[in-house]
Design an enzyme around this catalytic site. Sequence first.
Site, PDB file in Angstrom:
ATOM      1  N   VAL A 152       0.815  -1.216   0.000  1.00  0.00           N
ATOM      2  CA  VAL A 152       0.000   0.000   0.000  1.00  0.00           C
ATOM      3  C   VAL A 152       0.852   1.271   0.000  1.00  0.00           C
ATOM      4  CG1 VAL A 152      -1.991  -1.056   1.121  1.00  0.00           C
ATOM      5  CG2 VAL A 152      -0.164  -0.056   2.519  1.00  0.00           C
ATOM      6  N   GLU A 153       2.148   1.124   0.204  1.00  0.00           N
ATOM      7  CA  GLU A 153       2.999   2.319   0.240  1.00  0.00           C
ATOM      8  C   GLU A 153       3.804   2.424  -1.061  1.00  0.00           C
ATOM      9  OE1 GLU A 153       4.601   3.490   4.102  1.00  0.00           O
ATOM     10  OE2 GLU A 153       3.602   1.741   4.956  1.00  0.00           O
ATOM     11  N   MET A 154       5.009   1.926  -1.091  1.00  0.00           N
ATOM     12  CA  MET A 154       5.806   2.098  -2.310  1.00  0.00           C
ATOM     13  C   MET A 154       5.763   0.871  -3.225  1.00  0.00           C
ATOM     14  SD  MET A 154       8.867   4.217  -0.435  1.00  0.00           S
ATOM     15  CE  MET A 154       9.918   4.581  -1.836  1.00  0.00           C
TER      16      MET A 154
END
Lengths: 351, 111
Positions: free
Chosen positions: A150-152
């Site tokens: 969900v981030e990088m």
Amino acid sequence: MNLLDISWRSLIAGGVFAAAMPAMAAEQIATRTVAGVDPAELQKMIELNVRPNAIPFPEENPYSVEKAELGKMLFFDPRLSGSNLLSCASCHNPSFGWEDGQPTGAGHGMNRLGRHTPTVLNLAWGEIFMWDGRMDSLEEQALGPIQADVEMAQPLDELIAELQAIEGYRELFAAAFPDQEISEETIGQAIATYERTIVSNRAPFDHWVDGDESAISESAKRGFVIYNTKANCVACHSGWNMTDDSFHDIGLDTDDVGRAAEMNDMPEFKHAFKTPGLRNIVERAPYMHNGSLATLGEVIDHYATGFAERPSLSDDIKPFELSAAEKDDLIAFLESLSSEDDPVEIPVLPN
Amino acid sequence: MKYFGFKASTGAAALVAVGGLGAISAFASTSHVVSQAEKAFSTKKMEVAVGDSITFVNDDKVKHNIVIKKMDVSSGIQKPGEKIDVLFDKNGKFKVRCGIHPKMKVTVVVK
């Protein structure tokens, strides 16, 4: 533990290293005064806020110029994300106190994340990392958001291959880690080394602590006393960086269980989050783990009477009452924690 | 005797118990004692032999906890006066923390 005995300003600027700030003389502390406050009590409060003179680096990952330079490149490189659009600095933006100015962060595909982006300022002194403390070292933390879907959203094996294909990075890694391959470990160590150099400069409050009676306003001085007494902020926001690095349920309206998820769902840790440091806090709005409070005034109101009573509520959270003038004083003190930090030069990335 | 669960997937067969050393006496060759007081362990670093145990004694006025991530150990809440025994049966370097007060830490080197 290794200590890098240099000034913050020169290090952050990446320029010439200078001598450390001289240690403060004890008699200087004793000269501080606040009307109506016992000088001995005031001195005790002040002594707990003396800044260290050197950045600590762990024995397992000692400082080197090459590592810090490589780490800065990696920190600002969007190729560390699966989309090649997000860098660490996309969320940890130096313009916003190394946060993003949003209530909660935005990750891969611009999806809104569940928690407020914490600052990376002064993490060299951190004990464990993330709002819930799930990362035990800065090296470990540095790799977490890169991999998180969900981030990088960047698998590390693919990232290593990408970096190996870039001649400039091969050279930078070779200089920083002679005789080692590009690996998860060296990527984490380089980013962590750079992050440890991100230190707030001396703020007006520090100059007052050092002995300059005119460095902060009388209102801020009164606010410092309120912070340490009536409002008891210091129960958790302690030390020069204003954090105990511990976890507390402060009674926010939230479904997020916080630290409990890392601690076998123990009820004592429900809704508990790590105490953030308060350096440059004015530049780091909005506030709290979920970014739910827009101003420092709202934060003070929450701690005064706005918290939810529940079994997991921290024992340190107790109601208090401040007059409008006292609230202004407390805010003035918090404002005095902001330093004029050097501009951060965005690196030209290797190709 | 109350035992707290732990996962043995790391291969470090830690046994965590509250209340005394009796539960692990058959496993441990030497017992060491580390006190917790004033939100600090009584030592920052120690060496033990494989098979030794450490008893962490909460001599503080506040609750503590023992977390050893590398051994997948999390003891639960440790009230003042309570003891937690941990068996170290694999060599290595282990960081022991209080999960409530992370600045409380001791490095245990098992040889």
